[in-house]
Design an enzyme around this catalytic site. Structure first.
Site, PDB file in Angstrom:
ATOM      1  CB  ALA A  56      -7.395  -5.195   6.697  1.00 14.44           C
ATOM      2  CB  ALA A  57      -6.162   0.589   5.798  1.00 15.85           C
ATOM      3  N   GLY A  58      -6.453  -0.973   3.097  1.00 19.12           N
ATOM      4  CA  GLY A  58      -6.688  -0.991   1.652  1.00 19.12           C
ATOM      5  C   GLY A  58      -7.833  -1.927   1.290  1.00 19.12           C
ATOM      6  CG  ASP A  59      -7.408  -5.972   2.074  1.00 21.91           C
ATOM      7  OD1 ASP A  59      -6.997  -5.840   0.904  1.00 21.91           O
ATOM      8  OD2 ASP A  59      -6.783  -6.604   2.950  1.00 21.91           O
TER       9      ASP A  59
HETATM   10  O1  RIB Z   1      -4.076  -6.640   3.169  1.00 18.33           O
HETATM   11  C1  RIB Z   1      -3.843  -7.258   4.403  1.00 18.33           C
HETATM   12  C2  RIB Z   1      -3.698  -8.742   4.214  1.00 18.33           C
HETATM   13  O2  RIB Z   1      -2.538  -8.983   3.449  1.00 18.33           O
HETATM   14  C3  RIB Z   1      -3.490  -9.521   5.487  1.00 18.33           C
HETATM   15  O3  RIB Z   1      -4.701  -9.911   6.082  1.00 18.33           O
HETATM   16  C4  RIB Z   1      -2.599 -10.670   5.053  1.00 18.33           C
HETATM   17  O4  RIB Z   1      -3.203 -11.914   5.132  1.00 18.33           O
HETATM   18  C5  RIB Z   1      -2.176 -10.334   3.622  1.00 18.33           C
HETATM   19  O5  RIB Z   1      -2.887 -11.053   2.707  1.00 18.33           O
END
Ligand code: RIB
Length: 292
Positions: free
Chosen positions: A240-243
């Site tokens: 989730a760093a990119g998110d």
């Molecule tokens: O970017 C991380 C996410 O990628 C995770 O939370 C997983 O669910 C996938 O969608």
């Protein structure tokens, strides 16, 4: 100006391992955790924790109520998340000793997006609103086609990258955020400067951001190139760093911050995210970044 995120919601099954499992091998997990995740959910949470107003459009199955609770607790408007018969999307995630991850996703309810859902979203979008998309829900090509004659602004994070992304009208995108492997796949180039140049040809109207993991990020804003070095930290889990980066960058730039300031803030937020386990749970609040 509103931000609508049309994106995935996943249950993340996370296995700590010494190293990623190899073909033909069976290895023991060192620890197991269940987290809220999905690139869509994570990005909505990052937007909200960065102070933006965000509505999430998405679908869960009958087993996904805690994902909606997590979005609500973070301040995301979930009035457009619906419940379908069948399973919620899920991810199987290995996290190795150095914090790297390896992910398999199973779409579940994320793959049930249809024309009615898409028409509903576009009937609500007004000029100046942002529509944020990733590549974990069905009907992305329909969404892009519909966006061609919508006055909204379009932000796209083509993750996970697939062949089909190359056929999308990327020239419509106002903000494109990719990592290096996505950038390579989209352009056929290697090396950050070349990738960025090639991406500006694909999205001539848009602002381009190439994330470089621990090395920071580069933004192409018109003819300017802005480079932001990473903030050194001890990573325990890069999930989730990119998110986190996407949510923070969009929140900051849509609130009028300069590209330089948005880039710095998003890199700081991502550097905190990797020091914590899990996906959505690891995304910092703005006050934590400001305090640091
Ligand atoms: O970017 C991380 C996410 O990628 C995770 O939370 C997983 O669910 C996938 O969608």
């Amino acid at each position: 100006m509103r931000i609508i995120n049309f994106g995935s919601l996943n249950i993340d099954h996370v296995y700590r391992v010494d190293r990623f499992v190899q073909p033909g091998e069976t290895i023991p997990s060192l620890a197991y955790s269940r987290f809220c995740g999905g690139k869509g959910l994570n990005q909505s949470i990052a937007l909200a924790r960065a102070g933006a107003e965000v509505r999430h459009y998405g679908k869960i199955g009958t087993d996904g109520a805690d994902l909606v609770e997590m979005l609500n607790r973070s301040g995301v408007d979930t009035s457009s998340v619906s419940v379908e018969d069948g399973p919620t999307g899920h991810a199987i995630i290995q996290v190795s000793g150095d914090g790297e991850n390896s992910i398999i996703i199973e779409g579940g309810a994320n793959r049930l997006m249809d024309d009615i859902d898409i028409e509903t979203v576009f009937s609500e979008l007004e000029e100046g609103d942002w529509l944020l998309l990733q590549n974990e829900v069905s009907a992305i090509d329909t969404l892009f086609g519909r966006a061609l004659d919508s006055p909204c602004r379009l932000a796209f994070n083509p993750a996970p990258m697939t062949e089909a992304v190359n056929d999308l009208p990327l020239h419509r995108v106002d903000l494109l955020i990719v990592n290096e492997s996505e950038g390579r796949a989209l352009t056929g180039r290697s090396g950050a400067p070349d990738i960025v140049s090639a991406l500006t040809q694909l999205c001539p109207k848009g602002r381009i951001v190439l994330t470089l993991g621990a090395r920071g990020a580069i933004c192409a804003d018109g003819n300017r190139r802005i480079e932001q070095p990473g903030f050194p930290v001890d990573a325990v889990d890069t999930t989730a760093a990119g998110d986190t980066f996407v949510g923070y960058f969009l929140a900051a730039s849509s609130s009028g911050k300069t590209a330089d300031a948005a880039l710095e803030l998003a890199c700081k937020a991502a550097s905190i995210c990797v020091t914590r386990p899990g996906a959505a749970a690891s995304i910092p609040y703005l006050h934590e970044i400001e305090a640091g």
